[in-house]
Design an enzyme around this catalytic site. Structure first.
Site, PDB file in Angstrom:
ATOM      1  N   HIS A  72      38.086  29.517  -3.047  1.00  0.00           N
ATOM      2  CA  HIS A  72      38.670  29.392  -4.387  1.00  0.00           C
ATOM      3  C   HIS A  72      39.378  30.679  -4.767  1.00  0.00           C
ATOM      4  CE1 HIS A  72      36.272  25.779  -6.164  1.00  0.00           C
ATOM      5  NE2 HIS A  72      36.798  25.520  -4.977  1.00  0.00           N
ATOM      6  N   TYR A 200      34.733  26.928 -16.768  1.00  0.00           N
ATOM      7  CA  TYR A 200      33.734  27.498 -17.675  1.00  0.00           C
ATOM      8  C   TYR A 200      34.224  27.237 -19.092  1.00  0.00           C
ATOM      9  CZ  TYR A 200      31.769  30.329 -13.817  1.00  0.00           C
ATOM     10  OH  TYR A 200      31.178  30.756 -12.654  1.00  0.00           O
ATOM     11  N   PRO A 292      22.924  32.841 -14.805  1.00  0.00           N
ATOM     12  CA  PRO A 292      23.803  32.282 -13.768  1.00  0.00           C
ATOM     13  C   PRO A 292      25.296  32.318 -14.122  1.00  0.00           C
ATOM     14  CG  PRO A 292      22.650  30.535 -14.926  1.00  0.00           C
ATOM     15  CD  PRO A 292      22.080  31.816 -15.431  1.00  0.00           C
ATOM     16  N   LYS A 296      26.076  35.646  -9.935  1.00  0.00           N
ATOM     17  CA  LYS A 296      25.830  36.899  -9.218  1.00  0.00           C
ATOM     18  C   LYS A 296      24.481  36.984  -8.504  1.00  0.00           C
ATOM     19  CE  LYS A 296      29.644  38.964 -10.148  1.00  0.00           C
ATOM     20  NZ  LYS A 296      30.630  38.672  -9.117  1.00  0.00           N
ATOM     21  N   TYR A 384      34.436  39.160 -11.218  1.00  0.00           N
ATOM     22  CA  TYR A 384      33.976  37.871 -10.706  1.00  0.00           C
ATOM     23  C   TYR A 384      33.930  37.868  -9.181  1.00  0.00           C
ATOM     24  CZ  TYR A 384      33.080  32.864 -10.682  1.00  0.00           C
ATOM     25  OH  TYR A 384      32.494  31.630 -10.499  1.00  0.00           O
TER      26      TYR A 384
HETATM   27  C1  PHB Z   1      26.818  26.424  -9.351  1.00  0.00           C
HETATM   28  O1  PHB Z   1      27.673  25.825  -8.694  1.00  0.00           O
HETATM   29  O2  PHB Z   1      25.626  26.063  -9.328  1.00  0.00           O
HETATM   30  C2  PHB Z   1      27.242  27.544 -10.197  1.00  0.00           C
HETATM   31  C3  PHB Z   1      28.550  28.001 -10.119  1.00  0.00           C
HETATM   32  C4  PHB Z   1      28.958  29.060 -10.924  1.00  0.00           C
HETATM   33  C5  PHB Z   1      28.063  29.645 -11.778  1.00  0.00           C
HETATM   34  C6  PHB Z   1      26.748  29.207 -11.850  1.00  0.00           C
HETATM   35  C7  PHB Z   1      26.334  28.148 -11.055  1.00  0.00           C
HETATM   36  O3  PHB Z   1      28.481  30.660 -12.571  1.00  0.00           O
END
Ligand code: PHB
Ligand code: APR
Length: 389
Positions: A72, A200, A292, A296, A384
Site C-alpha cells: 500500500h 480511517y 492500534p 505500530k 505511518y
Molecule cells: C488491522 O487491519 O487490523 C488494522 C489496520 C490498521 C490499524 C489497526 C488495525 O491502524
C-alpha cells in the site's frame, strides 16, 4: 539444559528473535505458556512497516509475505462525509505491506521447526532467576515435570501480561500509561474490502476503520463504549453503524457478510523504562503498548528485536557489549516516537466522552489541514511508514 539466549514468550517478538539468532548460530530456547495452536489463532493487526518487511526477509521468512502481501502506497483519512488520500510514497518515499500478524506468526513457527530450534510450548510456572548475575536461569514445568535452562541472557518477549517486566524492581522501573475511554469493536469477514487502501474515519458518532487482510478478507472496526459487549452488537447493528460512520462514497460500496470473528479491544498507551535489567532484555509488548490506531504494535516489537539481535551478535562475535549497553536507550527513542504518533492519531480520530462541539470542530479542522497541506501529509506519512532503525 544450557543455551545462550533464553526467550520468554512465543509471540512475534520471541519467535523473530529466536529465528534471527538461530540463523546467526547463537543457541536459543524459547519458552511459551500457551499451545502453538492457541498462539497461531490470535487475530491481530496487519500493517507492516518497510523496516519490518526487510527484517522478516533477513530472517528468511519473507517468501510467503512477498507472494501474498499487498503493498500500500497510501491510505485515506475521512471526516464530514469526505475522504482524501495521504500518499505515503510521494510524501515519504516509502510504503507499507498488508500481511496479517497471524500469517507472520505461522511463517516464523514453521521456519523455527525446520531449523529444529528449541521451542517449548505449554510451559507453566515459568520463573526467571539471577537475572542480574552472569549466570541467569529459567525454570518451568511441562507435564508436571520441573525443568531448568541455564543461559547467558534472557529476552523477555512475554507481552504486556508477562512476568519478565516484573523482575525489574519497582523503584528501578518507571511506567508511563494512558488508558483511553473507549474500545474498538472489530469484525473479520470473508468479503472483498470496501476500499483498495485503508480508510480511517472521524465521525461525530465515533471512529471507524476499514482495513483488510487479503482481497477476500476484510477487517473493520468501530469505536464503542468500554461497557459494550461484542455479543450485544448484532451483525446488522455493526454493519449499520460502520456504514453510517464511513463517507457515503465508501459505504455505498460496502459488501457485508457473516463475521468470522467479532471482539472488543481496549486502547492503551504504555511504556516501561528501562528495557534492560542486568542480563534481562525486554522486547515488544512486554515493555510497551500502543493503541492500534497507528498500527505500530507489531512493528515496534520487530524494531526492538532488530536492536537486540544486532547487540547480541556483536557480543558473541567480538565480546563487545556496547550495543547491549545502549539497547534500552536506543529502543526507547524509537518506541516513544511511535507512542506519540499513535496517541496523536487516536486523539485526532476518536470521539471522546464529554467532547464538546468546539473540540469536534478542532479535529475536523486539523483533518482539513492535513487534506490541504503537503507538509502535514509528509509528517503523517513519515510516521505511518515508520522511522528508520
Ligand atoms: C488491522 O487491519 O487490523 C488494522 C489496520 C490498521 C490499524 C489497526 C488495525 O491502524
Ligand atoms: N511464560 C511464557 N510465555 C508467556 C508468559 C509466561 N509467563 N506470559 C505470556 N507469555 C506469552 C504469551 O502467551 C504470548 O504468546 O508471551 C507471548 C507474548 O506475545 P504477544 O503478546 O503477541 O507480544 P509480542 O510478541 O511482544 O508482540 C507484539 O504482537 O501481540 C501483538 O499486540 C501485539 O502487535 C503487538 C505485537
Amino acid at each position: 539444559m544450557r543455551t545462550q539466549v533464553a526467550i520468554i514468550g512465543g509471540g512475534p517478538a520471541g519467535l523473530l528473535l529466536a529465528q534471527l539468532l538461530n540463523r546467526a548460530n547463537i543457541a536459543t530456547a524459547l519458552i511459551e505458556r500457551q499451545s502453538r495452536h492457541y498462539v497461531q489463532k490470535r487475530i491481530r493487526a496487519g500493517v507492516l512497516e518497510w523496516g519490518t518487511v526487510e527484517t522478516l526477509r533477513k530472517a528468511g521468512v519473507g517468501k510467503r509475505m512477498d507472494a501474498e502481501g499487498l503493498i500500500h502506497e497510501g491510505c485515506y483519512l475521512a471526516a464530514q462525509n469526505r475522504r482524501f488520500r495521504v500518499d505515503f510514497k510521494k510524501s515519504s518515499g516509502n510504503r507499507v505491506m498488508i500481511y496479517g500478524q497471524t500469517e507472520v506468526t505461522k511463517d516464523l513457527y514453521e521456519a523455527l521447526e525446520q531449523a529444529s530450534a528449541e521451542v517449548i510450548d505449554e510451559a507453566s510456572a515459568v520463573e526467571l532467576h539471577d537475572v542480574v548475575t552472569e549466570k541467569p536461569f529459567v525454570t518451568y514445568q511441562k507435564f508436571g515435570v520441573e525443568h531448568r535452562i541455564d543461559c547467558d541472557f534472557i529476552a523477555g518477549c512475554d507481552g504486556f501480561h508477562g512476568i519478565s517486566r516484573l523482575m525489574i524492581p519497582l523503584e528501578q522501573r518507571k511506567e508511563f500509561e494512558r488508558v483511553y475511554p473507549f474500545g474498538w469493536l472489530g469484525v473479520l469477514s470473508e468479503t472483498p474490502p470496501v476500499s483498495h487502501e485503508l480508510v480511517y474515519a472521524n465521525h461525530a458518532r465515533g471512529f471507524a476503520l476499514a482495513s483488510m487482510r487479503n482481497p477476500n478478507l476484510s477487517r473493520y472496526y468501530i469505536q464503542v463504549s468500554l461497557e459494550d459487549k461484542a455479543e450485544d452488537w448484532s451483525d446488522d447493528a455493526f454493519w449499520d453503524e460502520l456504514r453510517c460512520r464511513l463517507p457515503t462514497e465508501v459505504s455505498e460500496a460496502l459488501i457485508t457478510g457473516p463475521p468470522i470473528e467479532k471482539s472488543i479491544a481496549p486502547l492503551r498507551s504504555f511504556v516501561c523504562e528501562t528495557m534492560r535489567w542486568g542480563n534481562l532484555f525486554l522486547c515488544g509488548d512486554a515493555a510497551h503498548i500502543v493503541p492500534p490506531t497507528g498500527a505500530k504494535g507489531l512493528n515496534l516489537a520487530v524494531s526492538d528485536v532488530h536492536y537486540l539481535f544486532e547487540a547480541l551478535k556483536l557480543r558473541y562475535a567480538a565480546h563487545d557489549d556496547h550495543l547491549l549497553d545502549q539497547y534500552s536507550a536506543t529502543a526507547l527513542a524509537r518506541v516513544w516516537k511511535a507512542i506519540r504518533f499513535s496517541w496523536w492519531m487516536t486523539t485526532l480520530l476518536h470521539r471522546f466522552p464529554q467532547q464538546t462541539d468546539f473540540e469536534q470542530r478542532i479535529q475536523e479542522s486539523e483533518i482539513d489541514y492535513i487534506a490541504t497541506s503537503q507538509a502535514a501529509q509528509c509528517v503523517m506519512a513519515e510516521n505511518y511508514v515508520g522511522s528508520p532503525y
